[in-house]
Design a protein around this motif. Structure first.
Motif, PDB file in Angstrom:
ATOM      1  N   UNK A 260      37.760 -12.921  51.838  1.00  0.00           N
ATOM      2  CA  UNK A 260      36.698 -13.546  51.056  1.00  0.00           C
ATOM      3  C   UNK A 260      35.371 -12.856  51.340  1.00  0.00           C
ATOM      4  N   UNK A 261      34.567 -12.615  50.322  1.00  0.00           N
ATOM      5  CA  UNK A 261      33.237 -12.056  50.578  1.00  0.00           C
ATOM      6  C   UNK A 261      32.454 -13.075  51.422  1.00  0.00           C
ATOM      7  N   UNK A 262      31.738 -12.600  52.405  1.00  0.00           N
ATOM      8  CA  UNK A 262      31.073 -13.512  53.348  1.00  0.00           C
ATOM      9  C   UNK A 262      29.860 -14.198  52.736  1.00  0.00           C
ATOM     10  N   UNK A 263      29.571 -15.364  53.270  1.00  0.00           N
ATOM     11  CA  UNK A 263      28.343 -16.110  52.967  1.00  0.00           C
ATOM     12  C   UNK A 263      28.179 -16.441  51.491  1.00  0.00           C
ATOM     13  N   UNK A 264      29.307 -16.676  50.830  1.00  0.00           N
ATOM     14  CA  UNK A 264      29.274 -17.012  49.404  1.00  0.00           C
ATOM     15  C   UNK A 264      28.357 -18.194  49.096  1.00  0.00           C
ATOM     16  N   UNK A 265      28.416 -19.242  49.928  1.00  0.00           N
ATOM     17  CA  UNK A 265      27.625 -20.433  49.569  1.00  0.00           C
ATOM     18  C   UNK A 265      26.133 -20.159  49.713  1.00  0.00           C
TER      19      UNK A 265
ATOM     20  N   UNK B  95      29.745  -7.476  54.114  1.00  0.00           N
ATOM     21  CA  UNK B  95      30.407  -8.388  55.050  1.00  0.00           C
ATOM     22  C   UNK B  95      31.578  -9.075  54.360  1.00  0.00           C
ATOM     23  N   UNK B  96      32.694  -9.169  55.056  1.00  0.00           N
ATOM     24  CA  UNK B  96      33.879  -9.839  54.539  1.00  0.00           C
ATOM     25  C   UNK B  96      34.456 -10.770  55.587  1.00  0.00           C
ATOM     26  N   UNK B  97      35.006 -11.891  55.144  1.00  0.00           N
ATOM     27  CA  UNK B  97      35.776 -12.756  56.022  1.00  0.00           C
ATOM     28  C   UNK B  97      37.256 -12.483  55.814  1.00  0.00           C
TER      29      UNK B  97
ATOM     30  N   UNK C 113      25.930 -14.856  49.185  1.00  0.00           N
ATOM     31  CA  UNK C 113      26.627 -13.636  49.599  1.00  0.00           C
ATOM     32  C   UNK C 113      25.741 -12.677  50.376  1.00  0.00           C
ATOM     33  N   UNK C 114      26.381 -11.735  51.038  1.00  0.00           N
ATOM     34  CA  UNK C 114      25.664 -10.688  51.777  1.00  0.00           C
ATOM     35  C   UNK C 114      26.561  -9.469  51.720  1.00  0.00           C
TER      36      UNK C 114
END
Lengths: 552, 552
Positions: free
Chosen positions: A15-20, A27-29, A23-24
């Motif tokens: 998942x792309x990080x910091x979606x809520x 960075x990926x989760x 995003x940034x």
């Protein structure tokens, strides 16, 4: 066909990080399936390099003090040329802007890039504003340590930790070369505008090994005979593709020595075991202009992807003595190995021989000490008047000419101190995971519908096995849950799924690459057997529950 | 007895970081043996929580964007009170300076600390200079992301990554509570003057699980019966030590609910499996004044150490809905679960009912759409004059009184949206490793000399097995090397040691905790058997080489 990244997102791999928070980029989760896959790929790497090669692993902080990266060259060399929009303030890589206009920027100086930008009247791609002249932007993340804010950087590679521990590690390996040390961990590059998903991350996972060798024996790797027959696809610096065995590439001088060739083959074998199709693997030699500041020869393992073309996933470099030498210079600490000669050498050397008969009367009870100090002195320190200064108990003494004489002696020399060279295979775990997912994903007609199957190798699949009950009645689901619990207790990463028809459940398990599906059916209640279905062949086999764990 | 940290340093478990550059307090390197031990402890943790509990693991970036830590409260609350020396510039924690003077600073405000410092005329411990008044110092490492320098922080705990992924994870778990998610990774705290070695690191490893539960069912953990009989030593907030079973501690209201008690028992079992003696484990409840800003009840697992007394190694907290609620507020994204009622409720509700007969002639072909929009409108939006505004195809329409009427309807409500609560066991891996090393280290008289033996449990020992040859002649060492290679190929982390007498080699292996030593002797050449020596009992057993791997 659904994009593999879309599949990975939908099913919980990535998942792309910091979606809520909007995003940034960079960075990926790793979601539950992605993290499991990543752990398995790293374990496979350990089986190859930590257990297989005996390169013991260390684990160091990601925050490093400034001195480390001053020595390594990252403070001054690890920079990108950026231009900033004078209107919206956004930064861009100068070379990328030009590449988008079709300019080959390879090897261009910053002045030439500047010139080219203004000649072509390149403007801000975001807002059309004017662009500044080129500035350098350091790609390390900077931070402050402690209340006083000592400068620290997040490491741009895990390798430096190993270099600065050389003396500790050399001692751990009982002062013998060669030895290898590995590290798996996060590294950081503050990319300017990362846009290629998993391929260009600001925080990424590396698996690196640093192999310290006697530079004089780089061409004799003890296990080379085991790999010498293995053929690799090469794209050497001269641009002419070749397919050669490891033995041939060294003999022909295309690859510098056995240590590099050996690690290229091991890399190839690792990628194959991880599930990358061998016909999509090649090794490309760095041209002089793209070589990192520390390397003398470097080969990239590249994988051909559908989305991005050839992607570099591993770099295998001869870093020479660059790093150790740099850290010796910066720290003042000797980072060297002692190489014992096969047969001790006899070397002629000039020494100063004290004349004890003349020293005795002058220096009395100190004469012996003075004599020893003269003998230990460097003959080069003798002054123009033939005298020499020595320090006795903190006091400087001038010893007159005639109290000693120069003498040539022959000495036995057991060995010499050298700075080892470093051979480094450096793996980009995130890129490898992208390539694994892309290679594994296939679309097949199954039960009359177009379906996605992720053909991950069992050794790296996030789940080992799925457990289903044919229907959820007559106690079948309780039985299935028992089987699931039993497998979990034996250490299997098992998936228990009860929702939808058995067909849907097989399909869902196929889509995330579960290699085997165990199904509890009515016969189970009679004879304690279950079926095992193979994801790839779809063949079913019936086994006793008692033999299930063993069979899997 | 040699200090365990000294032993760890000498044998390659742990080294203070950046030694060649003068060191950097708060950072440690795991050397080859330490990293292997750490990997094994983390694998044990995975067996307990990821495989055993089914808390799937994720892996997220350590760099987080500012919004995350504004929401979590770390930007404003994760601070220490520091005073700075006006002469040498060094910073100190105000409360630590006072504690050293015997002051109990617990619960003191910054004003009170300031007052106490000046009353006691406390001066700089480094140079004797005067101290500033108290400032707050944020313990997060700050950095800038990208060319524009967007503010980022290194995460102070791995937990936040999980909270902000709630919707993704909830979907992954098919929208069912409870579910748990784990993460093992680095976290960062910019401590002001860390001096306790592994216990207070600026970069450390956490293993955390976040278990999302329906707040109404915290007192019913499905697997509680499995642990209800397990007895734990407790030190509740009232200060009176007790030894109670899990069932008793919940019944008596000492531990808030089954979810906390369950995870306390699992923590206890994990620590025991990792080799911590059970008599050195206790659970201490946080007092209100020391509770983190997000927790409503928190128990620490503490281990009694020789060097530092009781040391907190795990925190088990009920974080309530604090974090999800905070991220909802900060991001505007709904992070909620849908809880289906056991039986749907019927609820009365006021709606607006359009009068289609009157709308038709006025709005013609738009009448149907207008009617639906009226029905979807909030009755609270009806104006003083009885009309209401709706938006049709981007155009605002005022619908007159009489075109619709208020009506009370009874509706079937299937469930409700709630913010789950979070139960969190949070493990400090580095501290656990310190406690494991200290507990495992014993000194014993062996072969007439005082020797150190590291009694690590086989499951976590850095090496599985050592391989020796009795003497290095008559081909024994070649045979031993063959055995070593065979074990390595089967995935054992094996140690091959040829230097010194067999006695010295046993002693060295004991000192680093190798549980089994395999020795090749003259009999091996005759019948292909070797001896296996047990580290702890020193008993030897003879087995066929063919059965060796199995036997180990």
């Amino acid at each position: 066909m659904e994009d593999v990244i879309e599949l990975a997102r939908r099913r919980g791999f990535l998942w792309p990080s910091y979606e809520i928070y909007g995003g940034a980029s960079g960075f990926y989760d790793y979601g539950p399936l992605g993290a499991a896959l990543k752990n398995r790929v790293e374990d496979l790497w350990r089986r190859f390099f930590v257990i297989g090669e005996g390169y013991m692993e260390i684990s160091s902080p990601a925050i490093g003090v400034e001195e480390v990266f001053r020595a390594s060259g990252h403070v001054s060399h690890f920079v990108d040329p950026i231009v900033t929009c004078e209107k919206c303030g956004e930064g861009f890589r100068a070379d990328h802007l030009l590449k988008e206009k079709g300019v080959d920027t390879d090897g261009m100086t910053y002045e030439e890039l500047d010139e080219e930008l203004s000649k072509r009247k390149v403007r801000c791609p975001a807002c059309g504003g004017g662009l500044s002249r080129i500035n350098t932007f350091n790609l390390m993340f900077k931070t402050g340590i402690g209340a006083a804010g000592r400068t620290g950087y997040l490491r741009p590679e895990t390798a430096q930790n190993i270099f600065i521990l050389f003396n500790r590690l050399y001692e751990f390996y009982r002062k013998k070369l060669p030895f290898g040390v590995a590290q798996l961990g996060r590294a950081y590059r503050n990319e300017i505008s990362p846009r290629q998903g998993l391929l260009r991350l600001r925080e990424f996972s590396q698996a690196e090994a640093e192999v310290f060798v006697d530079p004089g024996s780089k061409d004799r790797h003890p296990r080379f005979p085991e790999v010498s027959h293995v053929k690799l696809r090469l794209l050497p610096g001269d641009g002419e593709p070749r397919e050669l065995t490891a033995a041939e590439m060294v003999e022909k001088g295309i690859v510098a020595h056995q240590y590099l060739a050996y690690h290229m083959v091991r890399t190839y074998q690792f990628l194959r075991e991880a599930g990358i199709p061998v016909e999509r693997i090649r090794f490309r030699q760095h041209r002089k202009t793209e070589m990192a500041h520390y390397a003398c020869d470097c080969w990239d393992a590249e994988v051909l992807t559908e989305r991005y073309g050839w992607v570099e996933v591993v770099g295998i470099a001869d870093r020479t003595d660059y790093d150790l030498r740099s850290h010796i210079r910066e720290s003042g600490v000797d980072l060297k190995a002692f190489l014992r000669f096969d047969t001790p050498k006899r070397e002629k050397r000039v020494i100063l021989e004290p004349d004890m008969k003349r020293l005795g009367p002058v220096y009395k009870d100190k004469a012996k000490e003075v004599g020893e100090l003269i003998r230990a002195s460097d003959p080069g320190k003798v002054k123009g008047d033939g005298s020499i200064d020595i320090v006795v108990e903190g006091e400087r003494l001038n010893i007159e000419k005639g109290m000693f004489s120069k003498k040539t002696v022959e000495e036995r020399v057991e060995g010499e101190k050298i700075i080892p060279h470093v051979i480094e295979p450096s793996f980009g775990i995130d890129r490898i995971i992208y390539c694994i997912l892309e290679s594994a994903r296939t679309t097949e007609e199954r039960n009359g519908e177009e379906r996605t199957v992720l053909r991950l190798k069992p050794a790296i699949a996030p789940y080992d096995v799925a457990v289903f009950s044919l229907v959820s009645k007559e106690g079948l689901d309780e039985k299935a849950f028992e089987v699931f619990e039993m497998l979990r207790e034996k250490g299997f990463l098992a998936l228990y799924d009860t929702s939808g028809t058995i067909g849907r459940r097989y399909a869902r398990a196929d889509e995330i690459g579960v290699p085997y599906a165990v199904t509890v059916d009515f016969q189970t209640l009679e004879d304690d057997t279950v079926t095992i279905r193979d994801r790839d062949t779809m063949k079913q086999e019936r086994v006793k529950i008692a033999d299930l764990a063993e069979r899997l």
